[in-house]
Design an enzyme around this catalytic site. Structure first.
Site, short mmCIF file in Angstrom:
data_model
loop_
_atom_site.label_atom_id
_atom_site.label_comp_id
_atom_site.label_asym_id
_atom_site.label_seq_id
_atom_site.Cartn_x
_atom_site.Cartn_y
_atom_site.Cartn_z
CD GLU A 259 -2.99 -1.07 0.31
OE1 GLU A 259 -3.11 -0.06 -0.41
OE2 GLU A 259 -3.75 -2.05 0.22
CD GLU A 391 2.73 10.10 -1.21
OE1 GLU A 391 3.77 9.41 -1.17
OE2 GLU A 391 1.64 9.72 -0.75
P1 NAD Z 1 8.59 5.06 4.28
O1 NAD Z 1 8.47 4.20 3.07
O2 NAD Z 1 9.66 6.07 4.31
O3 NAD Z 1 8.84 4.11 5.56
C1 NAD Z 1 7.97 3.06 5.89
C2 NAD Z 1 8.65 2.14 6.86
O4 NAD Z 1 9.61 1.34 6.19
C3 NAD Z 1 9.41 2.80 8.02
O5 NAD Z 1 8.98 2.21 9.22
C4 NAD Z 1 10.88 2.48 7.74
O6 NAD Z 1 11.62 2.28 8.92
C5 NAD Z 1 10.77 1.18 6.99
N1 NAD Z 1 11.89 0.92 6.08
C6 NAD Z 1 12.74 1.79 5.49
N2 NAD Z 1 13.60 1.14 4.67
C7 NAD Z 1 13.27 -0.17 4.73
C8 NAD Z 1 13.75 -1.35 4.07
N3 NAD Z 1 14.75 -1.31 3.20
N4 NAD Z 1 13.14 -2.54 4.34
C9 NAD Z 1 12.11 -2.60 5.20
N5 NAD Z 1 11.62 -1.52 5.86
C10 NAD Z 1 12.18 -0.32 5.62
O7 NAD Z 1 7.16 5.71 4.49
P2 NAD Z 1 6.67 6.74 5.60
O8 NAD Z 1 7.37 8.02 5.45
O9 NAD Z 1 6.68 6.09 6.94
O10 NAD Z 1 5.11 6.91 5.20
C11 NAD Z 1 4.69 7.75 4.20
C12 NAD Z 1 4.35 6.98 2.94
O11 NAD Z 1 3.37 5.98 3.23
C13 NAD Z 1 3.73 7.85 1.87
O12 NAD Z 1 4.27 7.54 0.61
C14 NAD Z 1 2.26 7.47 1.92
O13 NAD Z 1 1.54 7.73 0.76
C15 NAD Z 1 2.34 6.03 2.26
N6 NAD Z 1 1.05 5.55 2.80
C16 NAD Z 1 0.29 4.71 2.04
C17 NAD Z 1 -0.96 4.28 2.52
C18 NAD Z 1 -1.81 3.34 1.72
O14 NAD Z 1 -2.66 2.68 2.30
N7 NAD Z 1 -1.65 3.25 0.40
C19 NAD Z 1 -1.40 4.72 3.76
C20 NAD Z 1 -0.60 5.59 4.49
C21 NAD Z 1 0.63 6.00 4.00
#
Ligand code: NAD
Length: 498
Positions: A259, A391
Site C-alpha cells: 500500500e 507525492e
Molecule cells: P517510508 O516508506 O519512508 O517508511 C515506511 C517504513 O519502512 C518505516 O517504518 C521504515 O523504517 C521502513 N523501512 C525503510 N527502509 C526499509 C527497508 N529497506 N526494508 C524494510 N523496511 C524499511 O514511508 P513513511 O514516510 O513512513 O510513510 C509515508 C508513505 O506511506 C507515503 O508515501 C504514503 O503515501 C504512504 N502511505 C500509504 C498508505 C496506503 O494505504 N496506500 C497509507 C498511508 C501512508
C-alpha cells in the site's frame, strides 16, 4: 488508559511485546518518541535490532505451529470480538497516544479508533466461513476439494500517519485467516502498537500471535522483511521503500501486499455543486495536514468553473484553524516530523521556481511551532511539473485546468500513481463513465476519503498491489491447497499425466 510507568526523566516508558511478554531490546538500547506539537520527547521505547526481530519471528512461528495453528475459525472469531470490545473501551486513550506520537488532530484519531473495532468484527464474521470448495472432477474416479490455509507468519511495516488503522487493516484479515504477526511500527510513531498489545494480551490471544518490535533504524524493517520465517510482508509506506521490500521478500519467496503513495486527482466538472465540491477538495488535501496516502493533491477543474471554485476553496482554506491538535477547535495540526517539514517546504520552493503561483499559504507558521506549515494552494501548475506528478504528503494543492472530459481523464491518469480519485458532477452518466476510465483503486463520486471494513482499498501502478479491507482481503493471507482423492483404487499408466 495509560498506566505505563513514567521514568525519572518524565518520559512514559514502554516495552516491546514478543512471545506474550514485555521485554527490552537485547542490547537494552532505547529511543524517544517526539511529540510534534511541543517538539519534545514524550515517551521512550526499546531500540531493537535484527536479533530482536529474530526472536519475534520465532515466537510467531511457534504460535503458528502450536496453540494458534490449532485454533478453529469459531474460536478465532470469539477472540477477535473480545479484542473489539476492549478497543471500544480504550479507543479514547489510544487516540490520545496517537496524537502525541504523530501530531494529527485528536478528533480525527478518535474517529479512526472508534471505527477500528468494525474491522475486527467484520473479519471475525469471515473467520468461521473460510471454507474450500468441492470441485466437480472431469474424471469419475476423483473427488477434488480446496482448503484455504494460513500463509504463516506475516511481517507488517506501517507508517506514521495512521498507525493503528493501517495496522488493523492487516491484523483483522490475517487473524481471520489464522496467521500470526510481527509488526514494526514507524520510528516516528512507535508507541500506539505497544499500547494496543496490552489489549491483545487482555483479550486472551495465545502468546506469539501478535508481536511488536520497535526500532529506530531502517535495518529493523529490513531484518523483518528478509527473515526467512516471514511468509508474507504487508507493507504500507513510500513507493521507494516498497520496491526494496518487494525485492527482499521475493528473495525468499515471501508474498507481499504493498500500500504505497498517491498523487490523487479531484475532478470538478462544470455541472458539479460547487459548495460541496469545494468542501470535498478541502477534505481531500487539508484534512490530516495532507498527510494521507489518498490526499487529493491535484485539483483538476473545468475552465468554466475554475474561478468560482477556487474562490470558495481559497476562502475556506484561509479560515482553517491551525494549532494544538488536541484542541477541539483546531482543524490542522503540525506536520509529523522535521524531515516531512523539509520535504513539504522544498516542494513548494521548487514549484515557485518552476513558475507556479502561490494563491495562499506557501510558508511555515513559526509562531505556532516549528513543524507548522500553512495550507497552500498553487496555480499555474503544468502537468509536467514536479508538484503535479510527485507525492508531497503535506497540505499542498496543485490546481490544473481542463476543457473536455477526455482531457480531464488524461490529466488525472498522467502520473505513475493510481490510488484515489474524486469525481464531482451532477451527471450520473458522466460519473460512471469517468469512474471507469480513471486509473485508481478507489474512486469517490461527489465525496472523498471514505473507507469501510467491507470495501476493498488499494492501488495500482506506483500505489502498490493487493487489497486491504473487503472480504477478499483475507485471501491475501491464505494459501489455496487442492486435495485430490482417488476413489476406485485402480492403477494407471505411470508414465502419463494423470
Ligand atoms: P517510508 O516508506 O519512508 O517508511 C515506511 C517504513 O519502512 C518505516 O517504518 C521504515 O523504517 C521502513 N523501512 C525503510 N527502509 C526499509 C527497508 N529497506 N526494508 C524494510 N523496511 C524499511 O514511508 P513513511 O514516510 O513512513 O510513510 C509515508 C508513505 O506511506 C507515503 O508515501 C504514503 O503515501 C504512504 N502511505 C500509504 C498508505 C496506503 O494505504 N496506500 C497509507 C498511508 C501512508
Amino acid at each position: 488508559m495509560n498506566t505505563f510507568p513514567t521514568s525519572a526523566d518524565g518520559l512514559t516508558s514502554f516495552q516491546m511485546w514478543i512471545g506474550g511478554r514485555w521485554c527490552e531490546a537485547a542490547s537494552e538500547a532505547r529511543f524517544e518518541s517526539i511529540d510534534p506539537f511541543t517538539g519534545r520527547p514524550w515517551a521512550s521505547v526499546p531500540d531493537a535490532a535484527a536479533e530482536d526481530v529474530h526472536a519475534a519471528v520465532c515466537a510467531a512461528e511457534d504460535a503458528q505451529r502450536g496453540a494458534w495453528g490449532a485454533t478453529n475459525g469459531f474460536a478465532r472469531a470469539r477472540l477477535m470480538h473480545r479484542l473489539a470490545d476492549l478497543l471500544e473501551r480504550d479507543a479514547a486513550g489510544l487516540a490520545a497516544v496517537e496524537t502525541k506520537d504523530n501530531g494529527k488532530l485528536l478528533r480525527e484519531m478518535q474517529g479512526q479508533l472508534e471505527y477500528l473495532p468494525a474491522w475486527l468484527r467484520y473479519f471475525a464474521g469471515v473467520a468461521d466461513k473460510l471454507q474450500g470448495e468441492v470441485i466437480p472432477s472431469d474424471r469419475p474416479n476423483f473427488m477434488v476439494y480446496t482448503r484455504h490455509e494460513p500463509v504463516g507468519v506475516v511481517g507488517a511495516i506501517v507508517p506514521w500517519n495512521s498507525p493503528l488503522m493501517l495496522l488493523m487493516w492487516k491484523l483483522a484479515p490475517l487473524l481471520a485467516a489464522g496467521c500470526t504477526l510481527v509488526v514494526k511500527p514507524s520510528e516516528h510513531t512507535p508507541v500506539s502498537a505497544l499500547a494496543f498489545a496490552r489489549l491483545v494480551d487482555e483479550a486472551g490471544f495465545p502468546p506469539g500471535v501478535f508481536n511488536v518490535v520497535t526500532g529506530q533504524s531502517a535495518d529493523v524493517g529490513r531484518a523483518l522483511v528478509e527473515h526467512p520465517g516471514v511468509r508474507h510482508v504487508a507493507f504500507t509506506g513510500s513507493p521507494g521503500v516498497g520496491v526494496k521490500v518487494a525485492q527482499s521478500a521475493a528473495a525468499h519467496f515471501a508474498r507481499t501486499t504493498l500500500e504505497l503513495g498517491g498523487k490523487s486527482a479531484q475532478l470538478v466538472f462544470p455541472d458539479a455543486g460547487l459548495e460541496a465540491a469545494a468542501n470535498g477538495v478541502i477534505a481531500g488535501i487539508f484534512a490530516a495536514t495532507g498527510q494521507t496516502c489518498v490526499a487529493g493533491s491535484r485539483l483538476v477543474v473545468h475552465r468554466d468553473v475554475h474561478d468560482a471554485l477556487l474562490q470558495r476553496v481559497r476562502e475556506r482554506t484561509e479560515r482553517i484553524v491551525l494549532g494544538d491538535p488536541s484542541a477541539a477547535e483546531t482543524e490542522m495540526g503540525p506536520l509529523s516530523n522535521a524531515a516531512q517539514f523539509k520535504t513539504v517546504s522544498g516542494f513548494v520552493e521548487r514549484a515557485v521556481t518552476d513558475g507556479a503561483r502561490v494563491v495562499t499559504g506557501g510558508c511555515s507558521a513559526p509562531d505556532l511551532g516549528e513543524l507548522f506549515y500553512r495550507p497552500t494552494i498553487l496555480t499555474d501548475v503544468r502537468p509536467e511539473m514536479e508538484v503535479a506528478r510527485e507525492e508531497i504528503f503535506g497540505p499542498v494543492l496543485s490546481v490544473l485546468t481542463f476543457d473536455t472530459e477526455e482531457e480531464a481523464v488524461e490529466l488525472a491518469n498522467s502520473t505513475e500513481y493510481g490510488l484515489g480519485a474524486g469525481v464531482w458532477t451532477a451527471d450520473v452518466r458522466r460519473a460512471h463513465r469517468v469512474a471507469h476510465e480513471l486509473r485508481a483503486g478507489n474512486v469517490w463520486v461527489n465525496a472523498y476519503r471514505v473507507v469501510a471494513p467491507n470495501v476493498p482499498f488499494g492501488g495500482t501502478g506506483a500505489s502498490g498491489w493487493g487489497r486491504e479491507s473487503g472480504i477478499d482481503a483475507v485471501r491475501e493471507y491464505t494459501v489455496t491447497k487442492a486435495v485430490w482423492i482417488e476413489l476406485s483404487g485402480a492403477t494407471r499408466d505411470p508414465f502419463t499425466l494423470g
